[in-house]
Motif scaffolding. Structure first.
Motif, short mmCIF file in Angstrom:
data_model
loop_
_atom_site.label_atom_id
_atom_site.label_comp_id
_atom_site.label_asym_id
_atom_site.label_seq_id
_atom_site.Cartn_x
_atom_site.Cartn_y
_atom_site.Cartn_z
N ASP A 95 0.85 -1.19 0.00
CA ASP A 95 0.00 0.00 0.00
C ASP A 95 0.88 1.25 0.00
N GLY A 136 0.30 5.77 0.36
CA GLY A 136 -0.67 6.84 0.50
C GLY A 136 -0.02 8.17 0.82
N ARG A 165 -5.29 9.76 1.78
CA ARG A 165 -5.78 8.73 0.84
C ARG A 165 -4.74 7.62 0.76
N ASN A 166 -5.22 6.38 0.89
CA ASN A 166 -4.37 5.21 0.81
C ASN A 166 -4.75 4.39 -0.42
N ALA A 167 -3.77 4.15 -1.29
CA ALA A 167 -3.97 3.27 -2.46
C ALA A 167 -3.63 1.85 -2.03
N PHE A 194 -1.75 -1.22 -4.46
CA PHE A 194 -1.79 -0.24 -5.56
C PHE A 194 -1.25 -0.78 -6.88
N TYR A 247 -9.42 1.97 -2.62
CA TYR A 247 -8.83 3.17 -2.02
C TYR A 247 -9.51 3.41 -0.68
N THR A 248 -8.76 3.93 0.28
CA THR A 248 -9.33 4.31 1.56
C THR A 248 -9.03 5.78 1.81
N ASP A 249 -10.06 6.57 2.11
CA ASP A 249 -9.92 7.99 2.41
C ASP A 249 -10.22 8.21 3.89
N THR A 291 -15.09 -1.46 -4.26
CA THR A 291 -14.05 -2.33 -4.79
C THR A 291 -14.69 -3.57 -5.42
#
Length: 342
Positions: free
Chosen positions: A113, A115, A131-133, A136, A153-155, A178
């Protein structure tokens, strides 16, 4: 992805077990005030499952404007099992702003990951967006035939501010929609989750604390779809050696095969007393009253614990739980908790 619907796993005692095995408020306050340390809480949920909540955090200021952080977290219960080890860098930009770069490494590049985030702090206020990809480079460097049709993705958002008599905060976390294709099983897994929480903690000897949390989750595969919504409120205080508290939650969930609705009110009272220097005893009754799909939920238990403290360096506690509503089988598991600072 292993199980779309986890609601049938939660028996009548499950949520009261989680409450009774939670850490005392003074442990939480000491942890929040520290910059580097390790803590672990392991509890027996039944014959085969162990609740585990552990974390390690390490912070080091590398230069006047650059900070390095390492965070390890593990949370395992009957709903999900998550383990993370985050590497983070934060660079001051001036005028209260700072930029963050973080990630989670993995032997398989597909599971890594990365971000980025922006934070502002000033006058006791704090605002943060990240924001975390997730995974990725999975599609380009995957070792299997699985692929993301919609990458995860996590925001994260956070706002905290000083208020009269204490401090308030509001935060949210969004796991964006997802879709993961799994050719070997001939299915497509779908997932989305949104969480939001807010709270207020007062200053002074009583240290009152009130928190509200909300979760909305959707999971699906080719067999069926599940969705749930959870609301929860928790209030507690510290009154000398006493910790009174009250929890409430309401859960509603559904699939094509079942409908679930459950609510519980959970009052508790911890009484802690120093037996001798470095040794503390604890007695804590916990109650639960509610409804699970029109069936009454009524549970009562008490915890007996001893805790060894080692100055300001750490604590170790042993806790046993005893059922009050089933006297013919009083033993109801136990947990071990420890916390160290460095």
């Amino acid at each position: 992805m292993d199980r779309v619907d986890t609601e049938p796993l939660f028996d009548s005692e499950y949520f009261l077990d989680l409450r009774s095995f939670s850490l005392p408020r003074d442990w939480e306050r000491a942890w929040d005030a520290s910059t580097s340390g390790y803590r672990v809480n392991g509890a027996s949920l039944d014959c085969c499952d162990l609740y585990t909540d552990q974390g390690l955090k390490f912070v080091r200021r590398l230069t006047a404007g650059l900070e390095f952080r390492f965070r390890f977290t593990e949370l395992s219960d009957k709903d999900r099992q998550e383990t993370h080890h985050w590497l983070e860098l934060e660079q001051d930009l001036g005028r209260g702003f700072s930029a963050e770069l973080f990630g989670e490494t993995s032997f398989r590049k597909e599971d890594a990951d990365i971000g980025a985030g922006l934070r502002w702090r000033g006058g006791g206020w704090e605002a943060r967006a990240r924001r975390n990809a997730v995974d990725f480079n999975f599609n380009s460097r995957g070792s299997t035939t699985e692929r993301y049709d919609r990458k995860p993705y996590t925001d994260e958002l956070l706002l905290a501010a000083p208020v009269p008599g204490g401090r308030a905060w509001a935060a949210a976390e969004f796991d964006q929609p997802t879709r993961r294709r799994i050719p070997a099983q001939n299915k497509v897994f779908g997932y989305r989750r949104s969480r939001a929480w807010s709270g207020w903690e007062g200053s002074g000897d009583l240290a009152p604390r009130v928190e509200y949390a909300y979760e909305h989750q959707r999971k699906s595969d080719d067999a069926y779809h599940s969705e749930r919504r959870v609301h929860g409120v928790t209030a507690s205080a510290l009154w000398g050696s006493w910790e009174p508290g009250l929890g409430f939650f309401h859960r509603s969930a559904w699939t094509e095969l079942a409908r679930y609705k459950r609510w519980e009110v959970q009052p508790w009272l911890r009484a802690r007393r120093e037996l001798r220097p470095g040794l503390t005893g604890e007695v804590a009754p916990f109650l639960s009253l509610g409804e699970d799909r029109a069936r009454l939920v009524a549970e009562a238990k008490t915890n007996l614990a001893v805790e060894w403290s080692f100055g300001g360096r750490g604590r170790i506690g042993l806790n046993g739980s005893f059922d009050l509503d089933t006297p013919n089988k009083p033993w109801d598991g136990g947990n071990v908790r420890a916390m160290f600072f460095f």
